[in-house]
Write a protein that holds these residues in place. Structure first.
Motif, PDB file in Angstrom:
ATOM      1  N   ALA A 285       0.821  -1.224   0.000  1.00 24.80           N
ATOM      2  CA  ALA A 285       0.000   0.000   0.000  1.00 24.80           C
ATOM      3  C   ALA A 285       0.854   1.273   0.000  1.00 24.80           C
ATOM      4  CB  ALA A 285      -0.942   0.013   1.204  1.00 24.80           C
ATOM      5  N   GLY A 286       2.114   1.148   0.436  1.00 21.17           N
ATOM      6  CA  GLY A 286       3.001   2.317   0.362  1.00 21.17           C
ATOM      7  C   GLY A 286       3.468   2.869   1.709  1.00 21.17           C
ATOM      8  N   LYS A 287       3.467   2.032   2.720  1.00 23.04           N
ATOM      9  CA  LYS A 287       3.915   2.505   4.043  1.00 23.04           C
ATOM     10  C   LYS A 287       5.376   2.943   3.966  1.00 23.04           C
ATOM     11  CE  LYS A 287       2.630  -1.477   5.918  1.00 23.04           C
ATOM     12  NZ  LYS A 287       1.975  -2.163   4.787  1.00 23.04           N
ATOM     13  N   ASP A 288       6.194   2.110   3.334  1.00 22.53           N
ATOM     14  CA  ASP A 288       7.624   2.469   3.206  1.00 22.53           C
ATOM     15  C   ASP A 288       7.785   3.728   2.355  1.00 22.53           C
ATOM     16  OD1 ASP A 288       8.559   0.226   4.666  1.00 22.53           O
ATOM     17  OD2 ASP A 288       8.303  -1.031   2.897  1.00 22.53           O
ATOM     18  N   GLY A 289       6.963   3.845   1.322  1.00 17.21           N
ATOM     19  CA  GLY A 289       7.028   5.012   0.440  1.00 17.21           C
ATOM     20  C   GLY A 289       6.725   6.298   1.200  1.00 17.21           C
ATOM     21  N   VAL A 290       5.731   6.257   2.061  1.00 20.20           N
ATOM     22  CA  VAL A 290       5.375   7.455   2.842  1.00 20.20           C
ATOM     23  C   VAL A 290       6.532   7.823   3.768  1.00 20.20           C
ATOM     24  CG1 VAL A 290       3.897   8.270   4.737  1.00 20.20           C
ATOM     25  CG2 VAL A 290       2.869   7.206   2.732  1.00 20.20           C
ATOM     26  N   ILE A 291       7.156   6.823   4.341  1.00 18.32           N
ATOM     27  CA  ILE A 291       8.281   7.109   5.251  1.00 18.32           C
ATOM     28  C   ILE A 291       9.414   7.759   4.457  1.00 18.32           C
ATOM     29  CG2 ILE A 291      10.064   6.014   6.688  1.00 18.32           C
ATOM     30  CD1 ILE A 291       7.753   4.005   7.515  1.00 18.32           C
ATOM     31  N   ARG A 292       9.665   7.228   3.266  1.00 16.43           N
ATOM     32  CA  ARG A 292      10.752   7.760   2.429  1.00 16.43           C
ATOM     33  C   ARG A 292      10.446   9.160   1.904  1.00 16.43           C
ATOM     34  NH1 ARG A 292      10.855   3.287  -0.526  1.00 16.43           N
ATOM     35  NH2 ARG A 292       9.897   4.366  -2.264  1.00 16.43           N
ATOM     36  N   LYS A 293       9.191   9.401   1.548  1.00 16.71           N
ATOM     37  CA  LYS A 293       8.861  10.663   0.868  1.00 16.71           C
ATOM     38  C   LYS A 293       8.372  11.758   1.810  1.00 16.71           C
ATOM     39  CE  LYS A 293       9.139   9.243  -3.580  1.00 16.71           C
ATOM     40  NZ  LYS A 293       7.934   8.581  -4.072  1.00 16.71           N
TER      41      LYS A 293
ATOM     42  N   PRO B 163      16.232  13.797  11.357  1.00 15.27           N
ATOM     43  CA  PRO B 163      16.384  12.460  11.959  1.00 15.27           C
ATOM     44  C   PRO B 163      16.600  12.534  13.479  1.00 15.27           C
ATOM     45  CG  PRO B 163      17.816  12.689  10.044  1.00 15.27           C
ATOM     46  CD  PRO B 163      17.199  14.036  10.282  1.00 15.27           C
ATOM     47  N   GLN B 164      17.197  13.645  13.945  1.00 17.39           N
ATOM     48  CA  GLN B 164      17.333  13.809  15.394  1.00 17.39           C
ATOM     49  C   GLN B 164      15.981  14.314  15.888  1.00 17.39           C
ATOM     50  OE1 GLN B 164      20.819  14.910  17.618  1.00 17.39           O
ATOM     51  NE2 GLN B 164      19.949  16.934  17.853  1.00 17.39           N
ATOM     52  N   GLY B 165      15.217  13.421  16.451  1.00 12.19           N
ATOM     53  CA  GLY B 165      13.887  13.843  16.891  1.00 12.19           C
ATOM     54  C   GLY B 165      12.782  13.109  16.163  1.00 12.19           C
ATOM     55  N   CYS B 166      13.162  12.180  15.276  1.00 15.83           N
ATOM     56  CA  CYS B 166      12.132  11.362  14.602  1.00 15.83           C
ATOM     57  C   CYS B 166      12.583   9.903  14.651  1.00 15.83           C
ATOM     58  CB  CYS B 166      11.971  11.809  13.153  1.00 15.83           C
ATOM     59  SG  CYS B 166      10.770  10.807  12.239  1.00 15.83           S
ATOM     60  N   VAL B 167      11.752   9.057  15.200  1.00 19.08           N
ATOM     61  CA  VAL B 167      12.118   7.645  15.325  1.00 19.08           C
ATOM     62  C   VAL B 167      11.071   6.787  14.607  1.00 19.08           C
ATOM     63  CG1 VAL B 167      12.600   5.749  16.929  1.00 19.08           C
ATOM     64  CG2 VAL B 167      13.181   8.104  17.564  1.00 19.08           C
ATOM     65  N   VAL B 168      11.548   5.980  13.656  1.00 15.35           N
ATOM     66  CA  VAL B 168      10.650   5.097  12.908  1.00 15.35           C
ATOM     67  C   VAL B 168      10.783   3.681  13.469  1.00 15.35           C
ATOM     68  CG1 VAL B 168      10.086   4.150  10.632  1.00 15.35           C
ATOM     69  CG2 VAL B 168      10.974   6.488  10.818  1.00 15.35           C
ATOM     70  N   THR B 169       9.660   3.053  13.765  1.00 19.47           N
ATOM     71  CA  THR B 169       9.703   1.676  14.270  1.00 19.47           C
ATOM     72  C   THR B 169       8.831   0.770  13.405  1.00 19.47           C
ATOM     73  OG1 THR B 169       9.836   2.597  16.493  1.00 19.47           O
ATOM     74  CG2 THR B 169       9.401   0.231  16.323  1.00 19.47           C
TER      75      THR B 169
ATOM     76  N   VAL C 123       8.950  12.950  17.211  1.00 23.06           N
ATOM     77  CA  VAL C 123       7.914  12.380  16.354  1.00 23.06           C
ATOM     78  C   VAL C 123       8.225  10.890  16.264  1.00 23.06           C
ATOM     79  CG1 VAL C 123       6.906  12.334  14.037  1.00 23.06           C
ATOM     80  CG2 VAL C 123       7.745  14.497  14.977  1.00 23.06           C
ATOM     81  N   GLY C 124       7.254  10.053  16.529  1.00 28.37           N
ATOM     82  CA  GLY C 124       7.426   8.605  16.382  1.00 28.37           C
ATOM     83  C   GLY C 124       6.590   8.155  15.206  1.00 28.37           C
ATOM     84  N   VAL C 125       7.167   7.296  14.371  1.00 27.90           N
ATOM     85  CA  VAL C 125       6.409   6.774  13.233  1.00 27.90           C
ATOM     86  C   VAL C 125       6.355   5.262  13.358  1.00 27.90           C
ATOM     87  CG1 VAL C 125       6.265   6.627  10.715  1.00 27.90           C
ATOM     88  CG2 VAL C 125       7.245   8.678  11.776  1.00 27.90           C
ATOM     89  N   PHE C 126       5.159   4.717  13.347  1.00 30.47           N
ATOM     90  CA  PHE C 126       4.998   3.264  13.401  1.00 30.47           C
ATOM     91  C   PHE C 126       4.684   2.731  12.008  1.00 30.47           C
ATOM     92  CE2 PHE C 126       3.405   2.743  18.109  1.00 30.47           C
ATOM     93  CZ  PHE C 126       4.664   3.124  18.563  1.00 30.47           C
ATOM     94  N   ASN C 127       5.567   1.864  11.503  1.00 29.75           N
ATOM     95  CA  ASN C 127       5.307   1.160  10.251  1.00 29.75           C
ATOM     96  C   ASN C 127       4.655  -0.165  10.650  1.00 29.75           C
ATOM     97  OD1 ASN C 127       5.402  -0.236   7.863  1.00 29.75           O
ATOM     98  ND2 ASN C 127       7.513   0.290   7.374  1.00 29.75           N
ATOM     99  N   ARG C 128       3.342  -0.236  10.570  1.00 31.29           N
ATOM    100  CA  ARG C 128       2.482  -1.219  11.233  1.00 31.29           C
ATOM    101  C   ARG C 128       2.519  -0.890  12.721  1.00 31.29           C
ATOM    102  NH1 ARG C 128       1.274  -5.394   7.515  1.00 31.29           N
ATOM    103  NH2 ARG C 128       2.845  -5.645   5.892  1.00 31.29           N
ATOM    104  N   SER C 129       1.669  -1.566  13.493  1.00 30.92           N
ATOM    105  CA  SER C 129       1.492  -1.105  14.865  1.00 30.92           C
ATOM    106  C   SER C 129       0.711  -2.129  15.675  1.00 30.92           C
ATOM    107  CB  SER C 129       0.680   0.197  14.834  1.00 30.92           C
ATOM    108  OG  SER C 129      -0.636  -0.102  14.358  1.00 30.92           O
ATOM    109  N   HIS C 130       0.189  -1.672  16.807  1.00 29.80           N
ATOM    110  CA  HIS C 130      -0.689  -2.511  17.636  1.00 29.80           C
ATOM    111  C   HIS C 130      -1.949  -2.913  16.873  1.00 29.80           C
ATOM    112  CE1 HIS C 130      -1.073   1.774  18.291  1.00 29.80           C
ATOM    113  NE2 HIS C 130      -2.310   1.658  18.746  1.00 29.80           N
TER     114      HIS C 130
END
Ligand code: AMP
Ligand code: MG
Length: 268
Positions: free
Chosen positions: A69-77, A84-90, A118-125
């Motif tokens: 669906a483009g989860k990785d694409g959204v993170i990249r774009k 990056p200091q202040g944004c954590v992708v999990t 800012v925290g970004v969850f690629n998939r989640s609970h």
């Protein structure tokens, strides 16, 4: 934002994804959308700096969507708008090791952003009511209770200063076929292909039903679900950037004031 208002799931409403066109682009064209996205990303950079400087609250961005669906694409774009200091992708994969030994929120809570981040969850609970529902890994009352538990968990995060915003990237079955085919044909995309994706694709209907239920039951005033029509990548990126910008602007942040009398401080 008025062209996408209807894509924010109203608390307590029934969701029927089939009624939403994954090709929707709110009357925008690609060029305009790309230009506006670039502006929004600049604004995001500035807003994130303020969030970091303020050090009072956090933003948690949840990304869900069917495979490709483009989860990785959204993170990249889009998330590249953030320092990056202040944004954590999990990314959340199938639970393993210690994760299996704990409740399903354990690994999620640990990954929540700190104040100022800012925290970004690629998939989640949400996987715990999606893939888990589709494959009947948990059922009955235990599964049903999870929706309330998730709402309570997100309520607690909000009360304690973590603002939650959730995006469901919505592509059509045809678009998924195209994207899986590309993964097979393009040597640079082969690595993304997994046979498991074909097995999950065969369960399309079950997944859509599970998403309908989760989006309907877990969209709240404090932690809304946005349905992002994602067949067109440029619209997907535009919408996510726009919602994030509006959300952060809504915080009405100010640069922290120093208690020092700066007129008396000299830089020698
Ligand atoms: P990917 O995001 O493509 O790397 O795939 C991650 C895989 O992990 C997907 O198939 C998810 O459904 C699966 N997954 C993530 N969280 C869970 C969970 N809580 N229970 C079972 N499977 C999960
Ligand atoms: Mg995958």
């Amino acid at each position: 934002m008025k062209e996408i208002k209807h894509l924010c799931v109203k608390p307590g409403s029934e969701v029927d994804l089939e009624s939403i066109d994954p090709e929707f682009c709110g009357g925008l064209d690609k060029e305009t959308a790309r230009a506006q996205t670039a502006e929004d990303l600049q604004a995001l950079e500035h807003l994130q700096q303020q969030l970091y400087a303020e050090d009072k609250r956090a933003l948690l961005v949840v990304l869900q969507g069917i495979d490709t669906a483009g989860k990785d694409g959204v993170i990249r774009k889009v998330m590249t708008g953030f320092n990056p200091q202040g944004c954590v992708v999990t990314p959340f994969k199938k639970p393993a090791g210690e994760e299996v030994e704990h409740d399903y929120l354990w690994r999620v809570h640990k990954a929540c952003p700190r104040r100022g981040e800012v925290g970004v969850f690629n998939r989640s609970h949400y996987e715990d009511v999606l893939v888990v529902r589709v494959h009947e890994l948990v059922h009955g009352k235990r599964l049903e209770r999870r929706y309330d538990t998730i709402n309570g968990f997100e309520r607690m995060l909000t009360d304690e200063g973590t603002h939650v915003v959730k995006f469901f990237l919505w592509i059509s079955q045809d678009e998924q076929k195209k994207r899986l085919q590309e993964r097979l044909e393009d040597p640079e995309k082969n690595w993304k292909f997994s046979e498991a994706d074909l097995k999950e694709r065969a369960l399309w209907k079950e997944y859509i039903e599970a998403f309908n239920i989760a989006l309907g039951r877990c969209s709240t005033e404090h932690a809304p679900w946005w349905i992002v029509p994602a067949n067109r990548k440029w619209f997907r990126d535009w919408m996510v950037a726009r919602v994030l910008r509006t959300t952060l602007e809504g915080f009405k942040m100010e640069w922290p004031r120093t208690t020092l009398d700066l007129t008396k401080v000299k830089v020698k």
